[in-house]
Structure formats: C-alpha cells, structure tokens
Scaffold this motif. Structure first.
Motif, PDB file in Angstrom:
ATOM      1  N   LEU A  14      29.228   2.775  46.723  1.00  0.00           N
ATOM      2  CA  LEU A  14      28.677   1.691  47.520  1.00  0.00           C
ATOM      3  C   LEU A  14      29.295   1.665  48.919  1.00  0.00           C
ATOM      4  O   LEU A  14      28.588   1.501  49.916  1.00  0.00           O
ATOM      5  N   ASN A  15      30.608   1.858  49.009  1.00  0.00           N
ATOM      6  CA  ASN A  15      31.278   1.864  50.314  1.00  0.00           C
ATOM      7  C   ASN A  15      30.772   2.981  51.212  1.00  0.00           C
ATOM      8  O   ASN A  15      30.609   2.788  52.419  1.00  0.00           O
ATOM      9  N   GLY A  16      30.522   4.152  50.646  1.00  0.00           N
ATOM     10  CA  GLY A  16      29.980   5.261  51.424  1.00  0.00           C
ATOM     11  C   GLY A  16      28.600   4.943  51.977  1.00  0.00           C
ATOM     12  O   GLY A  16      28.293   5.251  53.142  1.00  0.00           O
ATOM     13  N   MET A  17      27.783   4.305  51.160  1.00  0.00           N
ATOM     14  CA  MET A  17      26.446   3.937  51.627  1.00  0.00           C
ATOM     15  C   MET A  17      26.513   2.819  52.663  1.00  0.00           C
ATOM     16  O   MET A  17      25.733   2.813  53.618  1.00  0.00           O
ATOM     17  N   ILE A  18      27.449   1.888  52.494  1.00  0.00           N
ATOM     18  CA  ILE A  18      27.606   0.802  53.472  1.00  0.00           C
ATOM     19  C   ILE A  18      27.994   1.370  54.834  1.00  0.00           C
ATOM     20  O   ILE A  18      27.458   0.972  55.867  1.00  0.00           O
ATOM     21  N   ARG A  19      28.902   2.353  54.825  1.00  0.00           N
ATOM     22  CA  ARG A  19      29.303   2.986  56.098  1.00  0.00           C
ATOM     23  C   ARG A  19      28.114   3.682  56.761  1.00  0.00           C
ATOM     24  O   ARG A  19      27.946   3.613  57.974  1.00  0.00           O
TER      25      ARG A  19
ATOM     26  N   PHE B  54      22.513  -5.518  51.667  1.00  0.00           N
ATOM     27  CA  PHE B  54      23.535  -5.178  50.684  1.00  0.00           C
ATOM     28  C   PHE B  54      22.924  -5.087  49.288  1.00  0.00           C
ATOM     29  O   PHE B  54      23.298  -4.238  48.490  1.00  0.00           O
ATOM     30  N   GLN B  55      21.953  -5.949  49.005  1.00  0.00           N
ATOM     31  CA  GLN B  55      21.287  -5.937  47.699  1.00  0.00           C
ATOM     32  C   GLN B  55      20.571  -4.614  47.455  1.00  0.00           C
ATOM     33  O   GLN B  55      20.581  -4.095  46.340  1.00  0.00           O
ATOM     34  N   THR B  56      19.976  -4.064  48.496  1.00  0.00           N
ATOM     35  CA  THR B  56      19.299  -2.773  48.372  1.00  0.00           C
ATOM     36  C   THR B  56      20.305  -1.677  48.031  1.00  0.00           C
ATOM     37  O   THR B  56      20.064  -0.865  47.137  1.00  0.00           O
ATOM     38  N   LEU B  57      21.438  -1.680  48.738  1.00  0.00           N
ATOM     39  CA  LEU B  57      22.468  -0.670  48.478  1.00  0.00           C
ATOM     40  C   LEU B  57      23.064  -0.837  47.086  1.00  0.00           C
ATOM     41  O   LEU B  57      23.329   0.147  46.389  1.00  0.00           O
ATOM     42  N   GLU B  58      23.245  -2.082  46.672  1.00  0.00           N
ATOM     43  CA  GLU B  58      23.766  -2.348  45.334  1.00  0.00           C
ATOM     44  C   GLU B  58      22.786  -1.861  44.265  1.00  0.00           C
ATOM     45  O   GLU B  58      23.190  -1.275  43.249  1.00  0.00           O
ATOM     46  N   ALA B  59      21.502  -2.070  44.494  1.00  0.00           N
ATOM     47  CA  ALA B  59      20.479  -1.612  43.558  1.00  0.00           C
ATOM     48  C   ALA B  59      20.475  -0.087  43.474  1.00  0.00           C
ATOM     49  O   ALA B  59      20.337   0.481  42.375  1.00  0.00           O
ATOM     50  N   ILE B  60      20.649   0.582  44.614  1.00  0.00           N
ATOM     51  CA  ILE B  60      20.719   2.052  44.624  1.00  0.00           C
ATOM     52  C   ILE B  60      21.932   2.519  43.827  1.00  0.00           C
ATOM     53  O   ILE B  60      21.829   3.442  43.009  1.00  0.00           O
ATOM     54  N   ALA B  61      23.081   1.891  44.044  1.00  0.00           N
ATOM     55  CA  ALA B  61      24.303   2.267  43.321  1.00  0.00           C
ATOM     56  C   ALA B  61      24.126   2.064  41.823  1.00  0.00           C
ATOM     57  O   ALA B  61      24.519   2.933  41.020  1.00  0.00           O
ATOM     58  N   ASN B  62      23.512   0.948  41.431  1.00  0.00           N
ATOM     59  CA  ASN B  62      23.265   0.694  40.007  1.00  0.00           C
ATOM     60  C   ASN B  62      22.311   1.720  39.415  1.00  0.00           C
ATOM     61  O   ASN B  62      22.507   2.191  38.300  1.00  0.00           O
TER      62      ASN B  62
ATOM     63  N   GLY C 120      37.760  20.774  42.913  1.00  0.00           N
ATOM     64  CA  GLY C 120      37.988  21.021  41.494  1.00  0.00           C
ATOM     65  C   GLY C 120      38.742  19.908  40.789  1.00  0.00           C
ATOM     66  O   GLY C 120      38.840  19.902  39.567  1.00  0.00           O
ATOM     67  N   SER C 121      39.294  18.978  41.547  1.00  0.00           N
ATOM     68  CA  SER C 121      40.016  17.869  40.914  1.00  0.00           C
ATOM     69  C   SER C 121      39.019  16.923  40.252  1.00  0.00           C
ATOM     70  O   SER C 121      37.833  16.914  40.571  1.00  0.00           O
ATOM     71  N   ARG C 122      39.531  16.140  39.337  1.00  0.00           N
ATOM     72  CA  ARG C 122      38.687  15.205  38.602  1.00  0.00           C
ATOM     73  C   ARG C 122      39.218  13.790  38.766  1.00  0.00           C
ATOM     74  O   ARG C 122      40.413  13.571  38.780  1.00  0.00           O
ATOM     75  N   GLN C 123      38.287  12.834  38.863  1.00  0.00           N
ATOM     76  CA  GLN C 123      38.665  11.430  38.886  1.00  0.00           C
ATOM     77  C   GLN C 123      37.545  10.616  38.249  1.00  0.00           C
ATOM     78  O   GLN C 123      36.405  11.072  38.185  1.00  0.00           O
ATOM     79  N   SER C 124      37.878   9.437  37.782  1.00  0.00           N
ATOM     80  CA  SER C 124      36.868   8.619  37.127  1.00  0.00           C
ATOM     81  C   SER C 124      35.861   8.113  38.155  1.00  0.00           C
ATOM     82  O   SER C 124      36.194   7.868  39.310  1.00  0.00           O
ATOM     83  N   PHE C 125      34.617   7.958  37.693  1.00  0.00           N
ATOM     84  CA  PHE C 125      33.541   7.475  38.550  1.00  0.00           C
ATOM     85  C   PHE C 125      33.833   6.039  38.965  1.00  0.00           C
ATOM     86  O   PHE C 125      34.203   5.204  38.151  1.00  0.00           O
ATOM     87  N   ASP C 126      33.674   5.766  40.251  1.00  0.00           N
ATOM     88  CA  ASP C 126      33.921   4.429  40.779  1.00  0.00           C
ATOM     89  C   ASP C 126      32.710   4.023  41.621  1.00  0.00           C
ATOM     90  O   ASP C 126      32.499   4.556  42.717  1.00  0.00           O
ATOM     91  N   LYS C 127      31.919   3.105  41.085  1.00  0.00           N
ATOM     92  CA  LYS C 127      30.704   2.691  41.780  1.00  0.00           C
ATOM     93  C   LYS C 127      31.016   2.065  43.129  1.00  0.00           C
ATOM     94  O   LYS C 127      30.234   2.179  44.073  1.00  0.00           O
TER      95      LYS C 127
END
Length: 151
Positions: A67-72, A81-89, A56-63
C-alpha cells in the motif's frame, strides 16, 4: 470446543451470526454440563505468504508495504486511498487463492502495475520506473511509447 469454566468438551451452539464485516462468525455456546454460556469466533485460516525478493532473501508478505508503494506512486494524483486499499486487498486475495506460499516479488510488482495502469497512467509510470529500475531517459521513453501505443 472446551468449556472455559469446567473444561467439558461438549457444548451446543445457541446463536450464530456474522462478525467483523463477514470475515468471521460469532457463536454463542452453552456447556452441556455446567450450562454456562461462552462466545467463540470462527475465522478462515490464512496461511502466511513469503515474498522472495530479487536478491533471493525471503520475508513475510506485508500488505502495508504494498500500500505504501502505491501511495508514493499516486502522490498528488486524483486516486483515493480507498481505491488503493481495494487494489491491495485484491492483490492479497489473488496471492492467497494461488495457494503458493512463496511468491516472487516480481509477481506482486506485475499485479500492482496491471491495476495502476487501469486507475492512473501517471501513477503506473511512476511505479514502473522504480519497479523496473529505469536506468536512463531512454527506458522511460520506451515505457511511455508502449503505453501510448496501447491507447
């Protein structure tokens, strides 16, 4: 646009061109009173996104967190990395286009899983195991079975 030299509100655009890979427009202006030139940049205003977490807590979106979650999930996998960056964008753009200023973290997780499933199935299962909080091997096997049935 006020002139930075004499504060006159009237100026004319002398030159205009795309800047920052097309994300903004650079304009050269000339003051109609003092005739000095100055540069302005025009960008699209992006309203901040707020993520509603499971607790229920709120925080600002941090791309970068996304990206770090997908990298892991893609560690030691043949995903660039470019593919993951494109997905994040792409995910950030989807969320901005929906015009909801508050987005549940579950929505973001589902978008990530949809894209990872198309890119790398192992990374998808890794991400899903953390995201869906698999408790035992049975839930892990159920997800794998679902993935195999879709093939």
């Amino acid at each position: 646009m006020r002139c930075p030299y004499c504060a006159n509100p009237e100026s004319k655009v002398v030159d205009s061109r795309p800047s920052d890979e097309g994300n903004s427009i650079r304009r050269r202006r000339e003051c109609l009173v003092c005739h000095k030139r100055f540069t302005t940049y025009e960008t699209v205003e992006c309203l901040p996104l707020v993520v509603i977490k499971r607790d229920g807590s709120r925080q600002s979106f941090d791309k970068s967190k996304l990206l770090n979650g997908m990298i892991r999930a893609c560690e030691k996998r043949p995903v660039s990395f470019q593919t993951l960056e494109a997905i994040a964008n792409e995910i950030e753009q989807i969320l901005q286009n929906e015009m909801d200023r508050e987005v549940p973290s579950t929505r973001i997780g589902e978008l990530v899983m949809e894209r990872l499933r198309q890119v790398d199935e192992v990374a998808y299962v890794r991400f899903a195991s953390v995201y869906r909080q698999f408790k035992d091997i049975g839930t892990f096997m159920a997800e794998l079975s679902k993935l195999l049935e879709e093939k």
